[in-house]
Each structure stands twice: as structure tokens, then as C-alpha cells.
Design a protein around this motif. Structure first.
Motif, PDB file in Angstrom:
ATOM      1  N   PHE A 215       0.840  -1.202   0.000  1.00  0.00           N
ATOM      2  CA  PHE A 215       0.000   0.000   0.000  1.00  0.00           C
ATOM      3  C   PHE A 215       0.873   1.249   0.000  1.00  0.00           C
ATOM      4  N   ARG A 216       0.564   2.159  -0.876  1.00  0.00           N
ATOM      5  CA  ARG A 216       1.328   3.413  -0.906  1.00  0.00           C
ATOM      6  C   ARG A 216       0.374   4.566  -1.154  1.00  0.00           C
ATOM      7  N   ALA A 217       0.442   5.534  -0.243  1.00  0.00           N
ATOM      8  CA  ALA A 217      -0.465   6.681  -0.369  1.00  0.00           C
ATOM      9  C   ALA A 217       0.080   7.627  -1.438  1.00  0.00           C
ATOM     10  N   GLU A 218       0.026   7.171  -2.689  1.00  0.00           N
ATOM     11  CA  GLU A 218       0.506   7.969  -3.818  1.00  0.00           C
ATOM     12  C   GLU A 218      -0.458   9.131  -4.020  1.00  0.00           C
ATOM     13  N   LYS A 219       0.043  10.348  -3.865  1.00  0.00           N
ATOM     14  CA  LYS A 219      -0.870  11.496  -3.898  1.00  0.00           C
ATOM     15  C   LYS A 219      -1.218  11.929  -5.327  1.00  0.00           C
ATOM     16  N   SER A 220      -0.348  11.560  -6.279  1.00  0.00           N
ATOM     17  CA  SER A 220      -0.605  12.066  -7.635  1.00  0.00           C
ATOM     18  C   SER A 220      -1.219  10.982  -8.510  1.00  0.00           C
ATOM     19  N   LYS A 221      -1.869  11.440  -9.546  1.00  0.00           N
ATOM     20  CA  LYS A 221      -2.493  10.501 -10.479  1.00  0.00           C
ATOM     21  C   LYS A 221      -1.552  10.306 -11.657  1.00  0.00           C
ATOM     22  N   THR A 222      -1.095   9.091 -11.873  1.00  0.00           N
ATOM     23  CA  THR A 222      -0.344   8.798 -13.097  1.00  0.00           C
ATOM     24  C   THR A 222      -0.897   7.510 -13.658  1.00  0.00           C
ATOM     25  N   ARG A 223      -0.464   7.177 -14.862  1.00  0.00           N
ATOM     26  CA  ARG A 223      -0.960   5.924 -15.431  1.00  0.00           C
ATOM     27  C   ARG A 223      -0.168   4.717 -14.923  1.00  0.00           C
ATOM     28  N   ARG A 224       0.798   4.960 -14.009  1.00  0.00           N
ATOM     29  CA  ARG A 224       1.628   3.860 -13.514  1.00  0.00           C
ATOM     30  C   ARG A 224       1.474   3.609 -12.016  1.00  0.00           C
ATOM     31  N   HIS A 225       0.637   4.359 -11.336  1.00  0.00           N
ATOM     32  CA  HIS A 225       0.562   4.232  -9.875  1.00  0.00           C
ATOM     33  C   HIS A 225      -0.813   3.843  -9.367  1.00  0.00           C
ATOM     34  N   LEU A 226      -0.799   2.893  -8.446  1.00  0.00           N
ATOM     35  CA  LEU A 226      -1.997   2.516  -7.697  1.00  0.00           C
ATOM     36  C   LEU A 226      -1.682   2.781  -6.232  1.00  0.00           C
ATOM     37  N   ASP A 315      19.772  14.322 -10.133  1.00  0.00           N
ATOM     38  CA  ASP A 315      18.295  14.427 -10.112  1.00  0.00           C
ATOM     39  C   ASP A 315      17.648  13.052 -10.280  1.00  0.00           C
ATOM     40  N   ASP A 316      16.456  12.935  -9.699  1.00  0.00           N
ATOM     41  CA  ASP A 316      15.656  11.734  -9.946  1.00  0.00           C
ATOM     42  C   ASP A 316      14.981  11.883 -11.305  1.00  0.00           C
ATOM     43  N   PHE A 317      14.692  10.766 -11.925  1.00  0.00           N
ATOM     44  CA  PHE A 317      13.930  10.838 -13.176  1.00  0.00           C
ATOM     45  C   PHE A 317      12.470  11.110 -12.861  1.00  0.00           C
ATOM     46  N   GLY A 318      11.827  11.838 -13.730  1.00  0.00           N
ATOM     47  CA  GLY A 318      10.368  11.927 -13.677  1.00  0.00           C
ATOM     48  C   GLY A 318       9.815  10.882 -14.628  1.00  0.00           C
ATOM     49  N   SER A 319       8.502  10.684 -14.575  1.00  0.00           N
ATOM     50  CA  SER A 319       7.893   9.697 -15.473  1.00  0.00           C
ATOM     51  C   SER A 319       8.247   9.943 -16.948  1.00  0.00           C
ATOM     52  N   PRO A 320       8.237  11.212 -17.429  1.00  0.00           N
ATOM     53  CA  PRO A 320       8.561  11.428 -18.850  1.00  0.00           C
ATOM     54  C   PRO A 320       9.992  10.986 -19.215  1.00  0.00           C
ATOM     55  N   HIS A 321      10.947  11.132 -18.259  1.00  0.00           N
ATOM     56  CA  HIS A 321      12.318  10.677 -18.547  1.00  0.00           C
ATOM     57  C   HIS A 321      12.342   9.163 -18.683  1.00  0.00           C
ATOM     58  N   GLU A 322      11.670   8.498 -17.731  1.00  0.00           N
ATOM     59  CA  GLU A 322      11.623   7.028 -17.780  1.00  0.00           C
ATOM     60  C   GLU A 322      10.981   6.552 -19.072  1.00  0.00           C
ATOM     61  N   THR A 323       9.900   7.215 -19.456  1.00  0.00           N
ATOM     62  CA  THR A 323       9.203   6.814 -20.683  1.00  0.00           C
ATOM     63  C   THR A 323      10.124   6.957 -21.885  1.00  0.00           C
ATOM     64  N   PHE A 342      18.265  10.017  -3.316  1.00  0.00           N
ATOM     65  CA  PHE A 342      16.822   9.802  -3.428  1.00  0.00           C
ATOM     66  C   PHE A 342      16.427   8.325  -3.406  1.00  0.00           C
ATOM     67  N   LYS A 343      17.357   7.472  -3.004  1.00  0.00           N
ATOM     68  CA  LYS A 343      17.010   6.060  -2.870  1.00  0.00           C
ATOM     69  C   LYS A 343      16.888   5.694  -1.388  1.00  0.00           C
ATOM     70  N   ALA A 344      16.348   4.511  -1.120  1.00  0.00           N
ATOM     71  CA  ALA A 344      16.046   4.129   0.266  1.00  0.00           C
ATOM     72  C   ALA A 344      17.316   3.943   1.109  1.00  0.00           C
ATOM     73  N   GLY A 369       8.219   2.060 -18.767  1.00  0.00           N
ATOM     74  CA  GLY A 369       8.893   2.562 -17.564  1.00  0.00           C
ATOM     75  C   GLY A 369       9.253   1.463 -16.574  1.00  0.00           C
ATOM     76  N   GLU A 370       9.524   1.883 -15.331  1.00  0.00           N
ATOM     77  CA  GLU A 370      10.071   0.978 -14.308  1.00  0.00           C
ATOM     78  C   GLU A 370       9.108  -0.150 -13.939  1.00  0.00           C
ATOM     79  N   ILE A 371       9.640  -1.379 -13.931  1.00  0.00           N
ATOM     80  CA  ILE A 371       8.832  -2.502 -13.434  1.00  0.00           C
ATOM     81  C   ILE A 371       9.460  -3.167 -12.209  1.00  0.00           C
ATOM     82  N   GLU A 420       1.319  -5.312 -11.252  1.00  0.00           N
ATOM     83  CA  GLU A 420       0.455  -4.583 -12.197  1.00  0.00           C
ATOM     84  C   GLU A 420       1.256  -3.855 -13.272  1.00  0.00           C
ATOM     85  N   ARG A 421       2.484  -3.462 -12.943  1.00  0.00           N
ATOM     86  CA  ARG A 421       3.340  -2.853 -13.976  1.00  0.00           C
ATOM     87  C   ARG A 421       3.691  -3.902 -15.031  1.00  0.00           C
ATOM     88  N   MET A 422       3.977  -5.110 -14.555  1.00  0.00           N
ATOM     89  CA  MET A 422       4.311  -6.205 -15.480  1.00  0.00           C
ATOM     90  C   MET A 422       3.101  -6.566 -16.340  1.00  0.00           C
TER      91      MET A 422
HETATM   92  P1  ATP Z   1       7.929   4.509  -8.964  1.00  0.00           P
HETATM   93  O1  ATP Z   1       9.283   5.024  -9.135  1.00  0.00           O
HETATM   94  O2  ATP Z   1       7.387   4.192 -10.279  1.00  0.00           O
HETATM   95  O3  ATP Z   1       6.961   5.166  -8.020  1.00  0.00           O
HETATM   96  P2  ATP Z   1       9.262   3.620  -6.925  1.00  0.00           P
HETATM   97  O4  ATP Z   1       8.529   3.363  -5.694  1.00  0.00           O
HETATM   98  O5  ATP Z   1      10.559   2.960  -7.192  1.00  0.00           O
HETATM   99  O6  ATP Z   1       8.282   3.336  -8.142  1.00  0.00           O
HETATM  100  P3  ATP Z   1      10.705   6.061  -6.830  1.00  0.00           P
HETATM  101  O7  ATP Z   1      11.940   5.287  -7.026  1.00  0.00           O
HETATM  102  O8  ATP Z   1      10.515   6.868  -5.605  1.00  0.00           O
HETATM  103  O9  ATP Z   1       9.424   5.160  -6.966  1.00  0.00           O
HETATM  104  O10 ATP Z   1      10.500   7.021  -8.064  1.00  0.00           O
HETATM  105  C1  ATP Z   1      11.103   6.760  -9.321  1.00  0.00           C
HETATM  106  C2  ATP Z   1      10.320   7.455 -10.418  1.00  0.00           C
HETATM  107  O11 ATP Z   1       8.955   7.027 -10.469  1.00  0.00           O
HETATM  108  C3  ATP Z   1      10.140   8.916 -10.229  1.00  0.00           C
HETATM  109  O12 ATP Z   1      11.230   9.619 -10.621  1.00  0.00           O
HETATM  110  C4  ATP Z   1       9.025   9.175 -11.182  1.00  0.00           C
HETATM  111  O13 ATP Z   1       9.424   8.939 -12.499  1.00  0.00           O
HETATM  112  C5  ATP Z   1       8.123   8.094 -10.913  1.00  0.00           C
HETATM  113  N1  ATP Z   1       7.178   8.438  -9.870  1.00  0.00           N
HETATM  114  C6  ATP Z   1       7.199   7.998  -8.598  1.00  0.00           C
HETATM  115  N2  ATP Z   1       6.143   8.432  -7.918  1.00  0.00           N
HETATM  116  C7  ATP Z   1       5.439   9.168  -8.780  1.00  0.00           C
HETATM  117  C8  ATP Z   1       4.218   9.863  -8.667  1.00  0.00           C
HETATM  118  N3  ATP Z   1       3.494   9.849  -7.546  1.00  0.00           N
HETATM  119  N4  ATP Z   1       3.776  10.510  -9.750  1.00  0.00           N
HETATM  120  C9  ATP Z   1       4.475  10.484 -10.897  1.00  0.00           C
HETATM  121  N5  ATP Z   1       5.609   9.825 -11.066  1.00  0.00           N
HETATM  122  C10 ATP Z   1       6.090   9.196 -10.031  1.00  0.00           C
END
Ligand code: ATP
Ligand code: AMO
Length: 447
Positions: A215-226, A315-323, A342-344, A369-371, A420-422
Motif C-alpha cells: 500500500f502506498r499513499a501515492e498522492k498524484s495521479k499517473t498511469r503507472r501508480h496505484l 536528479d531523480d527521473f520523472g515519469s517522462p524521462h523514464e518513458t 533519493f534512494k532508500a 517505464g520501471e517494473i 500490475e506494472r508487469m
Molecule cells: P515509482 O518510481 O514508479 O513510483 P518507486 O517506488 O521505485 O516506483 P521512486 O523510485 O521513488 O518510486 O520514483 C522513481 C520514479 O517514479 C520517479 O522519478 C518518477 O518517475 C516516478 N514516480 C514515482 N512516484 C510518482 C508519482 N506519484 N507521480 C508520478 N511519477 C512518479
């Protein structure tokens, strides 16, 4: 009662009379002919009702009455259908059922999801019914094939299933996306990942894996997050990060092959490119350093086809960079050695370069993107304690986790794959919300 045949198996019964239990998903025809689109969860299939056959079998009066009843059946009526399987090239399936009898089990009225196009919010409101559509059935079958291939892979590679708890007293990944709940007047958190517990499992049992909801309280809406998704997590001792990447590559290939072998009908329904999926199995995955990926992004940021923001090293990648990267590389690609910043907290630094950590994200191709996220874990008690403090966490909450470094610490690594990403990648779908039976997103918890 005659034994029921699943629609997916009708090809084994050419020339024979069979009985199927199904729902009527659509109906067409005129005059003496009715075409029934049937579904039973295994596949969709066309049955043909020819009035003269009914009259011949049941007589004028009864035959006409039976035919008229069939003509007026509503969408989603449940039925037993008996008929003879015939090869027919005009049918998309290659086979048809020449119907000899239809028995209604349950009636249906005003089914809301008609064959016309509906908006996605309407479909999500009716998710309990939307799951009956051909496309959703296919996606769920792919999900199932991935789960079975996962269990098979871990079993064949000596991993033991080890279940980590869902309720936890501490964060596993970060504190910003935690769901907090009341646990007898004390705070508790829903699991974000089973990893920390799996590390304890690895020190007790060797190779372990865990598969469960997180469970992750993801605050933003993307096509890759639940906000609730299923994670396949694995952990193993006496391993380097490079060896872990080899295993992850073999695992992903095994899942793709499992889908190709066991969900071919679903792939066909979804019009997924089979040869492309086979290429991913047959081609070595790429491994690219994070800093090289940044150089690449910078070199291309002025190109017409890029729509991502400028990134600097660190910098961390944003979704558009990953795509973009995921499209550019063309095969699944590990991006390795990200910045520690920015990693754990639990990741081990790259020897000689404390700013980078021994981790990798696996980017699926085709813009998915990331799986997978994975890393080699910090093994030193003092270093790990300091990292926990530096991350603003309280070492007291992690005393049990730190114990793993006190009593026979060994090099170990692991990774987590978001199911779900897979599924989204394998099914070739646009949005992750279709990859789970009942998606949980920021604005949606019903049905
Ligand atoms: P994901 O990355 O996809 O969330 P993750 O838990 O590994 O899985 P991070 O490593 O913290 O997440 O983030 C890596 C990248 O994932 C971010 O740089 C961004 O591309 C994308 N990302 C993560 N969270 C969000 C979000 N809430 N909205 C949009 N993009 C996100
Ligand atoms: P990480 O945070 O990278 O790693 O998550 C692992 C994988 O989980 C998937 N994922 C998601 N899927 C759907 N919705 C989300 N909100 C979401 N967030 C993440 C991604 C991601 O790659 N403990 C580590 C794993 C490990 O090192 O063992 C971890 O959780 O596919």
C-alpha cells in the motif's frame, strides 16, 4: 447432466455435440438466424441458432417458440447451450457452435455496459461488471499467467515462499507514502514492501520470496501508480548485485515466456505483438549506468520528439524521462547505480563512490517505464544505523532489522516487481488501472 466444456477447449470437439455454461455477451442476426456471442471466462465464442433446425427437432410450434425465446434473450442472460462444434472460417475463432438447445439459467435486464463505447469513469464505477468484457478477461488471464510463471520460477530456483506482515510498526521505503492506521491506540502502517522482513527470512532460510498486496499513499495521479498493488519481492544471501541482475533478467524472461506459452488467446484478443515479446526473451537485457542515462537525456533534450524537463546529474527521473529512456533502449534495460540521495536508506554504496548506490531499476521497453526496483543491501551495523538517522528515522524502530547485521551479517540483495506494472507491459495497456481486478487510486475505493 452432460459435462460442461470450456469455450477455450471447443476446438477439441469438432463434429461432436457439447454443452457449455455461459453468459450472452451480445446477439445479432435476423430472420431465421441468430448469432449468440457467448463468454464463460475462458474465451468468447459464437453460437449460431438456425430456426429450421429447431423446427425439425422440436416440431413447428415448440421449435418456433424456442427460437423466439432465444431471439429475445437480453445481454448477460446466463445459459446452458448445447450444440455441435463446426469448423468455420467466417468465425473469428475458427469454430462455431451449431445450436441444438438453449436453456436459460438466470435472466438479465438493462445491463449497463452495452456494446457501445463508454467513458472510463463510468466503466470504473461499474468495474464489477466491466470485468466481464473480452479485453478485461484477457488482461486478467495475463495476470494469472504472470503469477503462475513467478511461482514456477522461484520454485525452480530454490526460493521459499516467506510471507511478510501487512501491518507493520515501521516504514520500509519512505515516510511520505505511508497509510497509517490505529492499532490498539498505537500507530501502525500498512506494508509498503515486505523487503525488511524478507531480509530476516533470507538470514533464516536462504533464498526467499514474498508475494502480497502493498500500500502506498501515492498522492498524484499517473498511469503507472496505484495505492494498493501486488508486489513480488525476493531476497537472497551470499550474492552480489550483478548476480542479482542476472537472476532478475532470467525471472522477467521466464514470465514473458510463461505469458507467450499460457495466455496466447489473451495476447491475441489484446492484439499484442508476439514477435516483439519473443524478442525480449531472446535478447540480452541492457545495463546502463544512471550517469550515462543522464548524459543521454541531456544530449537529446533539445530533440523535437522529447517532452521531458532538463535533468542534472543527481536528479531523480520523472515519469517522462523514464518513458523516453524506455522507448529509446528498445529492450528491457537496467539503469544501475542511482544517487544515494533519493534512494532508500538500506542500499549499499558503490565501492569508492559513496554518492551512488548498488541498485537498479529495470525499465520495460515501449515506454512502459520501471517494473522492478532492487539493490544490494548495506551489511554494516554502524553504517546502517547512521543511515537510518540521516534519513530522519528512529533506530529504535529498526532494532530488529539492525540485529540482522549483528548476528552473522552477509552480503545480500533483493528486488521487488510490481505485478500490475508487469501486467500493463505484457498486455500492452495504456493505464495500470486495468491490470488489477479492483483498482485503488487516489479518488477511487469503490467498488
Ligand atoms: P515509482 O518510481 O514508479 O513510483 P518507486 O517506488 O521505485 O516506483 P521512486 O523510485 O521513488 O518510486 O520514483 C522513481 C520514479 O517514479 C520517479 O522519478 C518518477 O518517475 C516516478 N514516480 C514515482 N512516484 C510518482 C508519482 N506519484 N507521480 C508520478 N511519477 C512518479
Ligand atoms: P520499489 O519502491 O522500487 O522497491 O517498488 C518495487 C516495484 O513496485 C512497483 N511499484 C508500483 N506499482 C504500482 N503502483 C505503485 N504506486 C507502485 N510503486 C511501486 C514498481 C516498482 O519497481 N523494497 C524495494 C524492492 C527491493 O529492493 O526488494 C521496493 O519496494 O514496479
Amino acid at each position: 447432466m452432460k459435462e460442461l466444456v470450456s469455450i477455450i477447449n471447443v476446438k477439441d470437439y469438432v463434429g461432436k455435440e457439447i454443452k457449455i455454461g455461459a453468459w450472452l455477451s451480445d446477439k445479432s442476426g435476423k430472420g431465421k438466424l441468430q448469432f449468440l456471442q457467448l463468454r464463460d471466462g475462458t474465451a468468447f465464442f459464437q453460437a449460431v441458432v438456425f430456426k429450421p433446425n429447431f423446427i425439425e427437432k422440436y416440431g413447428e410450434e415448440e421449435g418456433t417458440a424456442k427460437f423466439d425465446e432465444i431471439k429475445h434473450l437480453a445481454q448477460e442472460t446466463s445459459v446452458y447451450v448445447t450444440g455441435v462444434v463446426k469448423e468455420d472460417e467466417r468465425s473469428k475463432f475458427g469454430y462455431e457452435l451449431d445450436v441444438t438447445d438453449v436453456e436459460v439459467i438466470g435472466t438479465s435486464h438493462d445491463y449497463p455496459i452495452t456494446p457501445k463505447d463508454h467513458g472510463v469513469e463510468f466503466l470504473l464505477d461499474n468495474r464489477h461488471l466491466w470485468l466481464r468484457s473480452k479485453r478485461q478477461m484477457a488482461i486478467m488471464q495475463i495476470r494469472n499467467a504472470i503469477i503462475y510463471a513467478s511461482y514456477d520460477f522461484f520454485d525452480k530456483n530454490g526460493f521459499i515462499k516467506f510471507d511478510s506482515p501487512i501491518l507493520s510498526g515501521n516504514a520500509a521505503e519512505n515516510t511520505t507514502e505511508l497509510f497509517e492506521t490505529d492499532y490498539f491506540d498505537k500507530p501502525a502502517f500498512l506494508s509498503q514492501s515486505g523487503q525488511l522482513y524478507l531480509e530476516a527470512g533470507a538470514m533464516a532460510l536462504g533464498r526467499v520470496f514474498d508475494f502480497g498486496p502493498v500500500f502506498r499513499a501515492e498522492k498524484s495521479k499517473t498511469r503507472r501508480h496505484l495505492t494498493e498493488f501486488w508486489m513480488m519481492d525476493a531476497e537472497y544471501p551470499f550474492v552480489t548485485h550483478d548476480e542479482s541482475l542476472d537472476l532478475q533478467e532470467a525471472y522477467v524472461k521466464h514470465m514473458i515466456q510463461g505469458v507467450l506459452d499460457n495466455a496466447s488467446y489473451a495476447l491475441e484478443v489484446l492484439e499484442r505483438d508476439i514477435s516483439l515479446l519473443q524478442k525480449y526473451v531472446d535478447t540480452p537485457f541492457m545495463r546502463v549506468a544512471y550517469d550515462d542515462a543522464i548524459d543521454l537525456l541531456q544530449a537529446h533534450e533539445a530533440d523535437e520528439d522529447t517532452d521531458y524537463e532538463h535533468v542534472e546529474h543527481g536528479d531523480d527521473f520523472g515519469s517522462p524521462h523514464e518513458t523516453w529512456l524506455s522507448n529509446f533502449y528498445g529492450v528491457p534495460t537496467f539503469v544501475i547505480n542511482y544517487p544515494a540521495s533519493f534512494k532508500a536508506f538500506y542500499m549499499k554504496p558503490v565501492p569508492g563512490n559513496p554518492e551512488r548506490v548498488l541498485c537498479a531499476d529495470l525499465l520495460a521497453p515501449e515506454g512502459y517505464g520501471e517494473i522492478i526496483g532492487g539493490s544490494e543491501r548495506e551489511t554494516d551495523y554502524d553504517v546502517l544505523t547512521q543511515k537510518i538517522i540521516d534519513f530522519g528515522l528512529d533506530p529504535k524502530d529498526y532494532d530488529w532489522y539492525l540485529d540482522l547485521r549483528k548476528y552473522g551479517s552477509v552480503p545480500h540483495a533483493g528486488f521487488g516487481l510490481g505485478l500490475e506494472r508487469m501486467v500493463t507491459f505484457m498486455a500492452g495497456t495504456e493505464h495500470i488501472r486495468e491490470a488489477i481486478p479492483f483498482p485503488r487510486m487516489i479518488n477511487r475505493i469503490k467498488p
